[in-house]
Design a protein around this motif. Structure first.
Motif, PDB file in Angstrom:
ATOM      1  N   MET A  60      33.259   3.732  30.178  1.00  0.00           N
ATOM      2  CA  MET A  60      33.037   4.380  28.346  1.00  0.00           C
ATOM      3  C   MET A  60      33.134   3.200  27.648  1.00  0.00           C
ATOM      4  O   MET A  60      32.750   3.352  27.020  1.00  0.00           O
ATOM      5  CB  MET A  60      33.876   5.486  28.536  1.00  0.00           C
ATOM      6  CG  MET A  60      33.525   6.807  29.012  1.00  0.00           C
ATOM      7  SD  MET A  60      32.158   7.312  28.315  1.00  0.00           S
ATOM      8  CE  MET A  60      32.423   7.295  27.106  1.00  0.00           C
ATOM      9  N   ASN A 106      29.883   0.732  27.212  1.00  0.00           N
ATOM     10  CA  ASN A 106      29.854   1.186  26.449  1.00  0.00           C
ATOM     11  C   ASN A 106      29.808   0.682  25.774  1.00  0.00           C
ATOM     12  O   ASN A 106      28.961   1.278  24.187  1.00  0.00           O
ATOM     13  CB  ASN A 106      29.166   2.634  27.346  1.00  0.00           C
ATOM     14  CG  ASN A 106      28.154   2.675  28.507  1.00  0.00           C
ATOM     15  OD1 ASN A 106      27.374   1.642  28.534  1.00  0.00           O
ATOM     16  ND2 ASN A 106      29.078   2.778  30.026  1.00  0.00           N
ATOM     17  N   TYR A 135      25.058   6.335  23.292  1.00  0.00           N
ATOM     18  CA  TYR A 135      26.712   6.553  23.560  1.00  0.00           C
ATOM     19  C   TYR A 135      26.740   8.246  23.708  1.00  0.00           C
ATOM     20  O   TYR A 135      28.096   8.460  24.493  1.00  0.00           O
ATOM     21  CB  TYR A 135      27.676   5.778  22.538  1.00  0.00           C
ATOM     22  CG  TYR A 135      29.282   6.102  23.218  1.00  0.00           C
ATOM     23  CD1 TYR A 135      29.647   5.176  23.667  1.00  0.00           C
ATOM     24  CD2 TYR A 135      29.990   7.181  22.633  1.00  0.00           C
ATOM     25  CE1 TYR A 135      31.094   5.130  23.904  1.00  0.00           C
ATOM     26  CE2 TYR A 135      30.960   7.061  23.160  1.00  0.00           C
ATOM     27  CZ  TYR A 135      31.834   6.046  24.139  1.00  0.00           C
ATOM     28  OH  TYR A 135      33.014   6.122  24.277  1.00  0.00           O
ATOM     29  N   LEU A 151      26.687   9.851  27.458  1.00  0.00           N
ATOM     30  CA  LEU A 151      27.499   9.355  28.330  1.00  0.00           C
ATOM     31  C   LEU A 151      28.885  10.309  28.495  1.00  0.00           C
ATOM     32  O   LEU A 151      29.579  10.829  27.567  1.00  0.00           O
ATOM     33  CB  LEU A 151      28.407   7.992  28.068  1.00  0.00           C
ATOM     34  CG  LEU A 151      27.437   7.175  28.337  1.00  0.00           C
ATOM     35  CD1 LEU A 151      27.882   5.569  27.507  1.00  0.00           C
ATOM     36  CD2 LEU A 151      26.585   6.548  28.819  1.00  0.00           C
ATOM     37  N   ASN A 180      27.994   5.293  34.402  1.00  0.00           N
ATOM     38  CA  ASN A 180      28.494   4.939  33.183  1.00  0.00           C
ATOM     39  C   ASN A 180      28.609   3.354  33.133  1.00  0.00           C
ATOM     40  O   ASN A 180      28.056   2.234  32.612  1.00  0.00           O
ATOM     41  CB  ASN A 180      30.119   4.999  32.351  1.00  0.00           C
ATOM     42  CG  ASN A 180      29.588   6.460  32.424  1.00  0.00           C
ATOM     43  OD1 ASN A 180      28.371   7.175  31.828  1.00  0.00           O
ATOM     44  ND2 ASN A 180      31.560   7.049  32.576  1.00  0.00           N
ATOM     45  N   ASN A 208      25.428   1.640  33.813  1.00  0.00           N
ATOM     46  CA  ASN A 208      24.265   1.921  32.737  1.00  0.00           C
ATOM     47  C   ASN A 208      24.611   0.971  31.744  1.00  0.00           C
ATOM     48  O   ASN A 208      23.778  -0.185  31.293  1.00  0.00           O
ATOM     49  CB  ASN A 208      24.398   3.153  32.103  1.00  0.00           C
ATOM     50  CG  ASN A 208      23.983   3.104  30.531  1.00  0.00           C
ATOM     51  OD1 ASN A 208      22.412   3.144  30.421  1.00  0.00           O
ATOM     52  ND2 ASN A 208      24.983   2.846  29.344  1.00  0.00           N
TER      53      ASN A 208
END
Length: 428
Positions: A171, A174, A187, A190, A198, A201
């Protein structure tokens, strides 16, 4: 717990610790190798094995030359003496930069000592990649963690405290990307529990959209103890690209500017596309195609044009705000209003000309009649009659001309024959 039990547990604990160290060393080796290659590839070189390919000192010299822009002395031979001298030249160079090297000697690198090679490369990364200043490398880690905290501030479910567990579910990566490029990360979609998705990505978006090399893999986060140095190395690429974390006001200004640029580009593309369409000739167009063209032109004028005019007026107001804004330097536009006005005027001229052409073509077509009795259609195509009831290839316009000419010939022949008979009768 008895002494016997403690003795039985101690080997297991040592085994776990040793495995963890081996895992981290493997990740470091892979990450450092990729990091070195991001620089060596600029001169057409790469390494495959970190422990083997640096032993002669040549690529280590090349790396330092790329990082600093300085020239280092280099031995061209392949004997052990030449290798030791090359590595010594590197170590001496680092010492002149006031970089501390703890228990690292040239023979350690030439002999391929994994621990000391990793230590040397980490020292180089810390001083030239993370701190950007060898003089202040002691605070490099603190500065990087502070930057990450500010970049992730305000993101739900993200609290950066360290370079390991804080990044484990992906997280934080991102959030950092979204802070600087909200247009390439969704966002809100997620889920913290989907750590592998995550991470994938973040790594893929950073590589494809930002050009940040994929130094880490998802598998690197599936172990119990993450490698801090590898994560710091990867984060330093983001820090180097976006060293200044924008404030909320600056971020709002950037989003405003991005929207203006996006809308202006869309409007400019629409204008260019329709100018090209309107410049195409419609003379001698088939009736069905001509009717379709008139419908498209009407849709363009009545449906599309009002929306684009509203967008143009909105952009004009935005550009006025930009010109009068105090933070004018923060607002940048790729398409100027003058350019939009230029293409808009060209579009309006093309539209007016095309409407006149369509009207002229309609008037011209209305003056053409089909004389075939079987054709119930009032207007006929210029060359051919498209009615199924008309069996002739061409409509009567040409056929009548041929019949008239034939009739004239027959009449002339008839008159000539009659005149000839009169002469014969007169002679008799």
């Amino acid at each position: 717990m008895t002494a016997a039990v403690e003795e039985e547990c101690e080997p297991d604990v040592l085994h776990v610790l040793q495995k963890s160290m081996n895992d981290r060393s493997a990740i470091q080796k892979k990450t450092f190798t990729k990091w070195i290659n991001t620089y060596l590839i600029k001169v057409g070189q790469t390494i495959e094995d970190l422990y083997m390919d640096l032993q002669d000192g040549n690529k280590l010299i090349t790396l330092l030359e790329i990082l600093t822009g300085d020239r280092l002395p280099r031995e061209r031979g392949k004997m052990r003496f030449h290798k030791l001298q090359n590595v010594e030249n590197c170590l001496a160079f680092l010492k002149r930069k006031n970089i501390k090297l703890v228990n690292i000697r040239n023979d350690d690198i030439v002999d391929g000592n994994p621990k000391l090679i990793l230590g040397l490369i980490w020292t180089i990364i810390l001083n030239f990649e993370i701190s950007h200043d060898p003089e202040s490398q002691a605070s490099a880690k603190a500065n990087l963690i502070d930057w990450a905290k500010r970049a992730c501030r305000g993101y739900k479910g993200v609290e950066v405290r360290n370079f390991t567990t804080s990044f484990k579910n992906g997280m934080a990566f991102n959030a950092i990307i979204h802070r600087f490029r909200p247009d390439i990360i969704d966002y809100e979609k997620l889920i913290p529990e989907n750590a592998e998705e995550n991470l994938e990505n973040a790594f893929s978006v950073a590589e494809e959209e930002l050009g940040i090399p994929r130094l880490l893999d998802v598998e690197d986060f599936l172990i119990d103890e993450l490698d801090e140095k590898s994560i710091m190395t990867y984060l330093s690429a983001f820090n180097r690209m976006y060293s200044k974390v924008p404030t909320e006001e600056e971020l709002a200004i950037k989003m405003y500017s991005d929207r203006i640029n996006s809308d202006a580009k869309k409007l400019l593309t629409w204008l260019k596309t329709n100018i090209d369409r309107l410049e195409k000739r419609i003379y001698k167009m088939e009736p069905e195609l001509f009717e379709k063209y008139k419908e498209d032109l009407q849709h363009l004028k009545e449906e599309e044009l009002p929306n684009k005019l509203e967008l143009k007026e909105f952009l004009a107001d935005c550009y006025k705000n930009i010109e009068s804004a105090e933070a004018e330097d923060s607002l940048t536009t790729d398409v100027t209003m003058d350019k939009l006005n230029h293409y808009w005027d060209a579009f309006e001229r093309c539209l007016a000309d095309k409407e006149a052409c369509v009207q002229n073509e309609s008037d011209r077509a209305s003056r053409k009649y089909c004389d075939r009795k079987c054709c119930n259609r009032k207007y006929c195509n210029r060359k051919s009659c498209n009615r199924k009831c008309c069996n002739k290839k061409y409509c009567n316009r040409k056929v009548l001309q041929q019949k008239v000419l034939l009739l004239i010939v027959v009449v002339i022949d008839h008159i000539s024959d009659k005149h000839q008979l009169c002469k014969i009768s007169a002679q008799n």
